[in-house]
Structure formats: structure tokens, C-alpha cells
Design a protein around this motif. Sequence first.
Motif, PDB file in Angstrom:
ATOM      1  N   ARG A   1      39.382  40.835  45.192  1.00  0.00           N
ATOM      2  CA  ARG A   1      39.658  42.264  45.184  1.00  0.00           C
ATOM      3  C   ARG A   1      39.956  42.780  43.774  1.00  0.00           C
ATOM      4  NH1 ARG A   1      44.599  44.857  45.754  1.00  0.00           N
ATOM      5  NH2 ARG A   1      44.624  46.920  46.757  1.00  0.00           N
ATOM      6  N   GLY A   2      40.831  42.096  43.052  1.00  0.00           N
ATOM      7  CA  GLY A   2      41.203  42.544  41.720  1.00  0.00           C
ATOM      8  C   GLY A   2      40.034  42.538  40.754  1.00  0.00           C
ATOM      9  N   ARG A   3      39.236  41.486  40.793  1.00  0.00           N
ATOM     10  CA  ARG A   3      38.078  41.381  39.912  1.00  0.00           C
ATOM     11  C   ARG A   3      37.093  42.528  40.157  1.00  0.00           C
ATOM     12  NH1 ARG A   3      35.928  37.052  37.263  1.00  0.00           N
ATOM     13  NH2 ARG A   3      37.344  35.632  38.390  1.00  0.00           N
ATOM     14  N   GLN A   4      36.803  42.787  41.436  1.00  0.00           N
ATOM     15  CA  GLN A   4      35.856  43.851  41.767  1.00  0.00           C
ATOM     16  C   GLN A   4      36.396  45.231  41.424  1.00  0.00           C
ATOM     17  OE1 GLN A   4      32.637  43.732  42.731  1.00  0.00           O
ATOM     18  NE2 GLN A   4      32.829  41.529  42.367  1.00  0.00           N
ATOM     19  N   TRP A   5      37.688  45.423  41.626  1.00  0.00           N
ATOM     20  CA  TRP A   5      38.300  46.718  41.299  1.00  0.00           C
ATOM     21  C   TRP A   5      38.131  47.018  39.814  1.00  0.00           C
ATOM     22  CZ3 TRP A   5      43.964  48.069  43.186  1.00  0.00           C
ATOM     23  CH2 TRP A   5      44.111  49.464  43.210  1.00  0.00           C
TER      24      TRP A   5
ATOM     25  N   HIS B   1      48.972  47.411  39.036  1.00  0.00           N
ATOM     26  CA  HIS B   1      49.123  48.420  40.076  1.00  0.00           C
ATOM     27  C   HIS B   1      50.516  48.316  40.671  1.00  0.00           C
ATOM     28  CE1 HIS B   1      48.310  50.939  43.586  1.00  0.00           C
ATOM     29  NE2 HIS B   1      47.250  51.381  42.911  1.00  0.00           N
ATOM     30  N   TRP B   2      51.148  49.454  40.855  1.00  0.00           N
ATOM     31  CA  TRP B   2      52.568  49.479  41.234  1.00  0.00           C
ATOM     32  C   TRP B   2      52.826  48.974  42.647  1.00  0.00           C
ATOM     33  CZ3 TRP B   2      55.351  52.892  44.654  1.00  0.00           C
ATOM     34  CH2 TRP B   2      54.533  53.737  45.400  1.00  0.00           C
ATOM     35  N   THR B   3      51.808  48.955  43.530  1.00  0.00           N
ATOM     36  CA  THR B   3      52.061  48.536  44.913  1.00  0.00           C
ATOM     37  C   THR B   3      51.956  47.041  45.111  1.00  0.00           C
ATOM     38  OG1 THR B   3      49.755  48.794  45.608  1.00  0.00           O
ATOM     39  CG2 THR B   3      51.202  50.726  45.802  1.00  0.00           C
ATOM     40  N   ASP B   4      51.092  46.382  44.308  1.00  0.00           N
ATOM     41  CA  ASP B   4      50.848  44.956  44.595  1.00  0.00           C
ATOM     42  C   ASP B   4      50.624  44.104  43.349  1.00  0.00           C
ATOM     43  OD1 ASP B   4      48.337  45.711  43.746  1.00  0.00           O
ATOM     44  OD2 ASP B   4      47.377  45.502  45.706  1.00  0.00           O
ATOM     45  N   GLY B   5      50.844  44.681  42.161  1.00  0.00           N
ATOM     46  CA  GLY B   5      50.747  43.891  40.941  1.00  0.00           C
ATOM     47  C   GLY B   5      49.351  43.551  40.482  1.00  0.00           C
ATOM     48  N   THR B   6      48.317  44.157  41.069  1.00  0.00           N
ATOM     49  CA  THR B   6      46.947  43.896  40.620  1.00  0.00           C
ATOM     50  C   THR B   6      46.826  44.179  39.126  1.00  0.00           C
ATOM     51  OG1 THR B   6      46.000  44.471  42.766  1.00  0.00           O
ATOM     52  CG2 THR B   6      44.519  44.506  40.879  1.00  0.00           C
ATOM     53  N   LEU B   7      46.287  43.220  38.377  1.00  0.00           N
ATOM     54  CA  LEU B   7      46.119  43.377  36.934  1.00  0.00           C
ATOM     55  C   LEU B   7      44.860  44.165  36.618  1.00  0.00           C
ATOM     56  CD1 LEU B   7      46.961  39.848  35.447  1.00  0.00           C
ATOM     57  CD2 LEU B   7      48.120  41.986  34.901  1.00  0.00           C
ATOM     58  N   PHE B   8      44.981  45.090  35.689  1.00  0.00           N
ATOM     59  CA  PHE B   8      43.815  45.779  35.160  1.00  0.00           C
ATOM     60  C   PHE B   8      43.558  45.266  33.741  1.00  0.00           C
ATOM     61  CE2 PHE B   8      45.435  48.914  38.289  1.00  0.00           C
ATOM     62  CZ  PHE B   8      44.343  48.880  39.142  1.00  0.00           C
ATOM     63  N   ASP B   9      42.331  45.019  33.437  1.00  0.00           N
ATOM     64  CA  ASP B   9      41.946  44.467  32.140  1.00  0.00           C
ATOM     65  C   ASP B   9      41.963  45.594  31.108  1.00  0.00           C
ATOM     66  OD1 ASP B   9      40.884  43.210  29.951  1.00  0.00           O
ATOM     67  OD2 ASP B   9      39.182  42.322  31.017  1.00  0.00           O
ATOM     68  N   VAL B  10      43.161  45.894  30.608  1.00  0.00           N
ATOM     69  CA  VAL B  10      43.322  47.066  29.753  1.00  0.00           C
ATOM     70  C   VAL B  10      42.634  46.903  28.405  1.00  0.00           C
ATOM     71  CG1 VAL B  10      45.390  47.970  30.872  1.00  0.00           C
ATOM     72  CG2 VAL B  10      45.626  46.226  29.089  1.00  0.00           C
TER      73      VAL B  10
ATOM     74  N   GLN C   1      55.694  49.196  35.320  1.00  0.00           N
ATOM     75  CA  GLN C   1      55.796  48.018  36.175  1.00  0.00           C
ATOM     76  C   GLN C   1      55.359  46.728  35.484  1.00  0.00           C
ATOM     77  OE1 GLN C   1      57.481  47.900  38.663  1.00  0.00           O
ATOM     78  NE2 GLN C   1      57.223  49.588  40.092  1.00  0.00           N
ATOM     79  N   SER C   2      55.320  46.742  34.164  1.00  0.00           N
ATOM     80  CA  SER C   2      54.884  45.522  33.487  1.00  0.00           C
ATOM     81  C   SER C   2      55.601  45.268  32.165  1.00  0.00           C
ATOM     82  CB  SER C   2      53.370  45.576  33.237  1.00  0.00           C
ATOM     83  OG  SER C   2      53.047  46.681  32.424  1.00  0.00           O
ATOM     84  N   VAL C   3      55.735  46.303  31.338  1.00  0.00           N
ATOM     85  CA  VAL C   3      56.290  46.093  29.998  1.00  0.00           C
ATOM     86  C   VAL C   3      57.741  45.627  30.120  1.00  0.00           C
ATOM     87  CG1 VAL C   3      56.844  47.160  27.791  1.00  0.00           C
ATOM     88  CG2 VAL C   3      54.728  47.766  28.976  1.00  0.00           C
TER      89      VAL C   3
ATOM     90  N   ASP D   1      44.345  36.506  43.813  1.00  0.00           N
ATOM     91  CA  ASP D   1      44.140  35.394  42.895  1.00  0.00           C
ATOM     92  C   ASP D   1      45.041  35.582  41.667  1.00  0.00           C
ATOM     93  OD1 ASP D   1      42.822  34.087  40.461  1.00  0.00           O
ATOM     94  OD2 ASP D   1      41.610  33.284  42.097  1.00  0.00           O
ATOM     95  N   PRO D   2      45.708  34.510  41.191  1.00  0.00           N
ATOM     96  CA  PRO D   2      46.654  34.665  40.073  1.00  0.00           C
ATOM     97  C   PRO D   2      46.035  35.209  38.794  1.00  0.00           C
ATOM     98  CG  PRO D   2      46.297  32.340  40.620  1.00  0.00           C
ATOM     99  CD  PRO D   2      45.711  33.140  41.723  1.00  0.00           C
ATOM    100  N   ALA D   3      44.707  35.078  38.632  1.00  0.00           N
ATOM    101  CA  ALA D   3      44.059  35.626  37.440  1.00  0.00           C
ATOM    102  C   ALA D   3      44.039  37.145  37.448  1.00  0.00           C
ATOM    103  CB  ALA D   3      42.625  35.091  37.337  1.00  0.00           C
ATOM    104  N   TRP D   4      44.281  37.762  38.620  1.00  0.00           N
ATOM    105  CA  TRP D   4      44.171  39.211  38.746  1.00  0.00           C
ATOM    106  C   TRP D   4      45.442  39.845  39.299  1.00  0.00           C
ATOM    107  CZ3 TRP D   4      40.536  41.526  36.151  1.00  0.00           C
ATOM    108  CH2 TRP D   4      39.393  40.795  35.791  1.00  0.00           C
ATOM    109  N   ARG D   5      46.571  39.216  39.031  1.00  0.00           N
ATOM    110  CA  ARG D   5      47.859  39.802  39.417  1.00  0.00           C
ATOM    111  C   ARG D   5      48.930  39.312  38.463  1.00  0.00           C
ATOM    112  NH1 ARG D   5      50.933  35.744  41.414  1.00  0.00           N
ATOM    113  NH2 ARG D   5      49.884  34.051  42.546  1.00  0.00           N
TER     114      ARG D   5
END
Length: 384
Positions: free
Chosen positions: A136-140, A161-170, A190-192, A319-323
Motif C-alpha cells: 500500500r505505501g509503495r503504491q501510494w 501519514h498521521w493516521t497510520d505512519g505511512t512513509l512518504f518519500d519526501v 508526526q515525525s520530526v 511493510d517496515p520500508a514504508w512506515r
Amino acid sequence: MDCQKHLFSLPDNHHYINCSYLAPLPKTVEEAGIRGIRQKNRPWETAPEDFFTDSNRLRVLFAQLINAKRSADIAIMPSVSYGLATAAQNIDSSKGNTVIIAGEQFPSNVYAWKRFCNEHDCKLQIIEAPPLSEGRGRQWNKHILKAINSNTLLVALGNVHWTDGTLFDVEEIGKRIRKNDGYFVIDGTQSVGALPIDVQNVRPDALICAGYKWLMGPYSMALGYFSSRLQEGQPLEEGWIVRKNSEDFSGLIDYKEAYQPGAKRFDVGERSNFILVPMMIEALKLILEWNPKNIQQYCKKLTTNFIQELKTFGYQVEDPAWRGHHMFGIRLPKKIDMDNLNNRLINRNIHLSLRGSSLRISPNVYNEKKDIDALLDVLTDIDI
């Protein structure tokens, strides 16, 4: 790193796994606030330079945390919404006609851009999470990157993402938007503080963070990084302290058109808060001592076996790579009764956030194995 619970006033019979909601205050932060309150009883001890000293110290600490080149790139604000409104006011709307945000983003980072789009005849493009249980995170992230084109004026999102910690490749999103001369605004609330970020690599136009979550500070305190691209902009208000030479109290009626250098022009009025600023300083000193990289590793060590065990019971975790390891969502099997689950959590003094059909788990350095074990006991001892 080792558990830091001794630095907090958390009771042993409560399991607080909810830093993404509201961080508990470290003892040193609490003490700084008390000193600030007591100082108001002796106003003659507050000198003119005190309106600047701690504010400048706070900028230095936050700049160090995010690797900003200059402390003058940092503004002191009361909230993320204030910082986002400041950014929105200073974006050149002629550079594009589409604003991209992630689906179900936190409201503060939605309403600002809805208003902006209404005022500047732009389209708000919302990239929803794909309805997937795997990848899900990769596709998003792929969908967000694909949406950026020559019409894109701005991308605004959190780096998780604030609801579930999904990482965005900023970093990759930043590269894509810069190719189109658009703007990039990040809500880092929700990260810094718990997840490393380097503004020299990401190169956002603005990065705004509330202080009361992962930065371990007080409520009504936020910090904002603004790139040089925005630093000639117009502040939301015209406070005396953001004008050039405001350090000279005897010359305040010699009104100046010029502002203080850098992002200081965007400071909120009464930014020298003698209670909140010292608290925020003590909080950032701790964060820098712990190091966000170490905090991630601590949370990973605390939760890895827990997540593996949950998966055998049908729970789903990204997946831990995307959260993030400091914050992640657990998607529940459909047969679980949410009211029953919530009552069980309350009865065990387990504090976390329920978000729709998922649980948001957000541990920090004050948590220990028994907190995670208590949650595991509840989740594996309920009808599935």
C-alpha cells in the motif's frame, strides 16, 4: 539506547503508547515551565535582551535538529495552521494551477489549501491511499509522484501519514516538484523529533512542526523552517519584534520598514513566551541528546516481535520500508468488535488511538517491553 522512562513522571500501572496524540512532558521540560511561571512574579528581573536570547537559542536547536544552514531560517509560531497559512500567503500562484495533497490528511494541512485554491482558482487534487493490503505505501507514493506535472503548483503533505505512519518519500517528491518549479510544504508534526529529516536533502519550501508531540514540548508552540524562496514574503501579522533593530527598546518609535533577517519576520507576536520557549528548549536538548535515529531503532526493537506475532492472528501492518517505527497502524480483522476492544484497552490502562478500523500505535523512549506485552495480551485474547 536504553529506556528513558525515569526522565518522565509516568505511573507504572499505565501503558501510554500514544505519543502521536500528545507527548508526556519530561521532568526537565515541566521544571522549565514552572520556573517561567515563577519568573513572572519578579518582572524587574526580565531584561530587554531576554526577549531575544532564548528565542535565538531555540532557533539554533531546531535548526540543528533538521540540519538547516542558519538559525535565521527558523520561525517561532503558535501552531501548524499558523505556519501553513504563512506559507500559503507567500506562494506565487502563477507557477501552476494544481495543489496536491494526500487522502485523509490532517485537517490543518487541508483547509489551508482549500482556501488557497478557492482564492486563486486552483484545483485541489487529493491522492487517496490505494485499497491494498500489501504494498500500500509503495503504491501510494507512486501515485503521488505520477500526479506531479508541469501544472503542479504545490505538494503539501506530512512525511508520514498521521493516521497510520505511512512513509512518504519526501526526497523523491521534492526532486519531482522542483523540476516543475513548484512548491513543497511539509507538516512534520508526526515525525520530526523521532524520525531523522535533513532539509538540505529534502529541500522543502516550508517544514512546520507542532511542538507537543514528538518534539516533547508544550502545547501552543510550533517551529517552522522556511527556505530562502519564501523569506522575502509577507508575515501574517506586523509584530514589533520582527522589525529591524527591535533589540533597541529606546528606538522602537523609530518605525522601520525592514524586517529581521530570514524567517524571523514570520514569528508570531509575543514569540518570546517566557514559559513555553524555555520548555521547548529543554525538550529539544533531550531530543538532540537521544538522536532521532536512535529513537527509531529503539522503537523498532520494542515492536518488531510484537508485529510478527500479531500477523499470525490476522492483523495487518504496513511493510517496515514504508512506515515509521515510532508510529504505525494495525488494521484489524473484520470480526473484531471495536467497542469490546476499546473497553478491554481501557480496563488494562492501555492508551492509544483508535482510527476507524485500525489502531494507531505510537511508542517512544519512555515505553518498555511490558507496555507492548500488555497490548499484545489484549489483541491476542479477543474473539477474531
